[in-house]
Design a protein around this motif. Structure first.
Motif, PDB file in Angstrom:
ATOM      1  N   SER A 200       0.751  -1.198  -0.138  1.00 29.78           N
ATOM      2  CA  SER A 200       0.123  -0.270  -0.057  1.00 29.78           C
ATOM      3  C   SER A 200       0.856   1.216   0.004  1.00 29.78           C
ATOM      4  O   SER A 200       0.253   2.257   0.015  1.00 29.78           O
ATOM      5  CB  SER A 200      -0.963  -0.100   1.158  1.00 29.78           C
ATOM      6  N   GLY A 201       2.248   1.158   0.020  1.00 29.49           N
ATOM      7  CA  GLY A 201       3.108   2.147   0.155  1.00 29.49           C
ATOM      8  C   GLY A 201       3.345   2.794   1.346  1.00 29.49           C
ATOM      9  O   GLY A 201       2.664   2.654   2.256  1.00 29.49           O
ATOM     10  N   PRO A 202       4.032   3.944   1.511  1.00 27.97           N
ATOM     11  CA  PRO A 202       4.509   4.705   2.710  1.00 27.97           C
ATOM     12  C   PRO A 202       3.476   5.409   3.398  1.00 27.97           C
ATOM     13  O   PRO A 202       3.616   5.788   4.631  1.00 27.97           O
ATOM     14  CB  PRO A 202       5.975   5.238   2.363  1.00 27.97           C
ATOM     15  N   GLY A 203       2.564   5.811   2.712  1.00 28.92           N
ATOM     16  CA  GLY A 203       1.425   6.708   3.152  1.00 28.92           C
ATOM     17  C   GLY A 203       0.352   6.215   3.636  1.00 28.92           C
ATOM     18  O   GLY A 203       0.237   5.119   4.030  1.00 28.92           O
ATOM     19  N   THR A 213      -2.051   3.953   8.439  1.00 29.98           N
ATOM     20  CA  THR A 213      -0.567   3.489   7.740  1.00 29.98           C
ATOM     21  C   THR A 213      -0.149   1.973   8.380  1.00 29.98           C
ATOM     22  O   THR A 213      -0.034   1.985   9.370  1.00 29.98           O
ATOM     23  CB  THR A 213       0.600   4.500   8.500  1.00 29.98           C
ATOM     24  N   ASP A 214       0.102   1.483   7.253  1.00 30.20           N
ATOM     25  CA  ASP A 214       0.487  -0.098   7.485  1.00 30.20           C
ATOM     26  C   ASP A 214       1.756  -0.202   8.531  1.00 30.20           C
ATOM     27  O   ASP A 214       2.645   0.550   8.512  1.00 30.20           O
ATOM     28  CB  ASP A 214       0.726  -0.705   6.355  1.00 30.20           C
ATOM     29  N   LEU A 215       1.503  -1.142   9.476  1.00 27.63           N
ATOM     30  CA  LEU A 215       2.548  -1.533  10.352  1.00 27.63           C
ATOM     31  C   LEU A 215       3.553  -2.339   9.690  1.00 27.63           C
ATOM     32  O   LEU A 215       5.007  -1.830   9.861  1.00 27.63           O
ATOM     33  CB  LEU A 215       1.817  -2.455  11.474  1.00 27.63           C
TER      34      LEU A 215
END
Length: 545
Positions: A200-203, A213-215
């Motif tokens: 999903s990317g850094p954002g 924001t993904d862990l």
């Protein structure tokens, strides 16, 4: 090739300095079929057992042992040389391996991602064993497994956990650590072991209606190829809490949708891909699933990618488990896989008797095994999606909707199953499943249009919440919780928190505990019991414990 020539070629392959490091059982096992490309003397600069060990599919005299050689798990080929590699296994009657009872050798082959599946037979029933693997000079972690009791044994208690839905990016696997610490006879994983989506990317993205924001981040885009699926499993299996749960007890595993693609059904995906192309992706997903699970050879995908996944296991005279496959044979979801209302065309399709959740063969197999005179006190249906037929309302929308992906979208199949249980006079049937990312604990009744509908409980269901999927969740303080609770009197408890269900079964009671963690974005959180319910022997229906 004669045995003598085969043995001569083996000695040439191994070399004089290597023969002493391999055992007589290896020579006996492979002397007649030595791979030309055997990696006879493997050496590893890093641990090849980074994905841990596992056992599963126990019987009264054995179980399956699993591991995979992967010194660099997320690299191409797991960092292995693409040659068959010998692996030794040992079984002991104690965790210190003071007395090794059985040992042998197996080849980890590149065609199966250097995974090994060892089917053990000839052990004593109803007792624990410990196991480990060796490859070259590397030794795996120690795992604990157990055989089932003898078929005719009196059994007074069985304890097991129901868990699944473990999105890698949406939380820590702390629930698996707690499961590893429970004294369990087995673990049932209902599915969604991996998620197929892209990084999903850094954002931020949206989750539960809020920025998130993904862990932890997936590697790469959405997965399609066999190598993609293998790398995704390597990411997930590298988690130490998950490894601890695998090593603590034998598992029975099922796939749901995300092991392949969201909400797939038989030969159809949700994107309208031609079936002949989707089946190529499904075959890749099935192979990777087999490569990473402690499954028997009979479940290895065959030509065309089919997997034999429905099967039974029994714990003496106490418990008969029916492990179901509700993905591979089902009819496609109605109304484009959307929730439907009772006054929509989808409701008519849901009642179509030609539509199936299990397929005709599996359905007949299940009905034949659900018999009140089989000598088993309890029967459990262990499967993927809810049978509860829950009415739902979302936000300010007044429409009452039902899921087309759960048994609600297959009402004729649900009627046939509950009708069979009811007509047979079975009083002790429990359903355990998941997929919904919430705990839902319900009594199962005939639906309102069924002529047998009279408010009488036929069976009960513990639908387990997710390990991480949905992240920390919202608890009970939300409109969806209030609407669903008001609309479904047969629903006894629900919560949007992560965790698992612990089932404790004895001769007089089935007790289900809804275990939850307040946070999964924070590591090492304590586990608590959100609610407990009991079903009494011979008296269907959930009672607060």
């Amino acid at each position: 090739m004669t045995t003598s020539n085969s043995r001569r070629r083996l000695l040439q392959l191994l070399g004089a300095g290597t023969v002493a490091s391999l055992t007589a059982p290896f020579l006996r096992a492979f002397a007649q079929d030595v791979p030309r490309n055997l990696l006879a003397n493997p050496r590893f600069d890093v641990d090849p057992f980074q994905l841990g060990v596992a056992s599963g599919e126990p019987s009264s005299d054995g179980f399956v042992l699993w591991s995979r050689l992967a010194p660099r798990p997320v690299e191409q080929g797991g960092g292995m040389v693409m040659r068959p590699t010998p692996v030794r296994w040992e079984i002991a009657d104690d965790a210190a391996f003071r007395r090794v009872l059985r040992s042998g050798d197996v080849l980890a082959r590149p065609e199966l991602a250097h995974s090994v599946h060892v089917e053990i037979e000839g052990l004593a029933p109803g007792r624990p064993y410990w196991y480990r693997f060796m490859a070259g000079d590397a030794v795996s972690p120690i795992g604990r497994s157990a055989t089932l009791p003898a078929a005719d044994a009196r059994v007074d208690r069985v304890r097991f956990a129901v868990a699944g839905c473990q999105h890698f990016g949406e939380g820590h696997y702390t629930a698996w650590r707690h499961i590893a610490e429970e004294p369990l006879d087995f673990v049932f994983h209902y599915g969604d072991y991996i998620y197929e989506g892209a990084d999903s990317g850094p954002g931020e993205r949206r989750l539960n209606g809020r920025p998130f924001t993904d862990l932890r981040r997936h590697i790469g885009g959405e997965i399609y190829s066999l190598d993609d699926y293998r790398r995704r499993y390597a990411q997930y299996r590298g988690d130490r809490d998950l490894q601890a749960a695998h090593a603590a007890a034998p598992w029975f595993v099922s796939f749901d949708d995300h092991e392949i693609d969201n909400n797939w059904a038989a030969d159809r995906d949700q994107d309208g891909t031609p079936p002949e192309l989707f089946l190529l992706r499904r075959a890749a997903g099935f192979q990777a699933f087999y490569e990473h699970m402690p499954l028997r050879l009979r479940s290895r995908p065959g030509v065309g990618g089919h997997m034999q996944m429905y099967r039974r296991a029994a714990w003496g005279d106490l418990l008969q488990a029916h492990f179901l496959d509700t993905r591979q044979y089902r009819s496609d979801q109605i109304d484009g896989d959307r929730d439907f209302t009772l006054d929509s065309p989808g409701a008519l399709q849901a009642r179509d008797p030609s539509r199936t959740m299990l397929g005709p063969q599996q359905e007949a197999w299940l009905h034949a095994g659900l018999r009140p005179n089989d000598g088993k006190r309890w029967h459990v249906l262990a499967h993927q999606v809810g049978m509860s037929n829950l009415a739902m309302r979302f936000g300010d929308d007044p429409a009452i909707k039902y899921s087309s992906d759960q048994w609600s979208g297959y009402l004729a199949a649900r009627r046939r199953l509950l009708g069979h249980i009811d007509d047979a006079g079975m009083k002790n049937v429990i359903s355990v499943c998941g997929d919904a990312h919430r705990h839902f604990t319900s009594d199962l009744l005939h639906d309102g249009d069924d002529p047998r509908a009279n408010g009488r409980v036929v069976a009960s269901e513990f639908l387990a919440t997710s390990i991480t999927s949905g992240s920390d969740g919202t608890g009970q303080d939300n409109d969806f919780h209030r609407h669903v609770t008001a609309l479904n009197p047969h629903l006894k408890a629900m919560t949007d928190r992560r965790g698992y269900v612990l089932c404790d079964v004895d001769r007089n009671h089935w007790r289900g505990e809804l275990k939850t963690l307040d946070r999964v974005m924070v590591p090492d959180q304590p586990v608590r019991t959100f609610a407990s319910f009991v079903v009494e022997n011979g008296h269907p229906g959930l009672q607060p414990a």
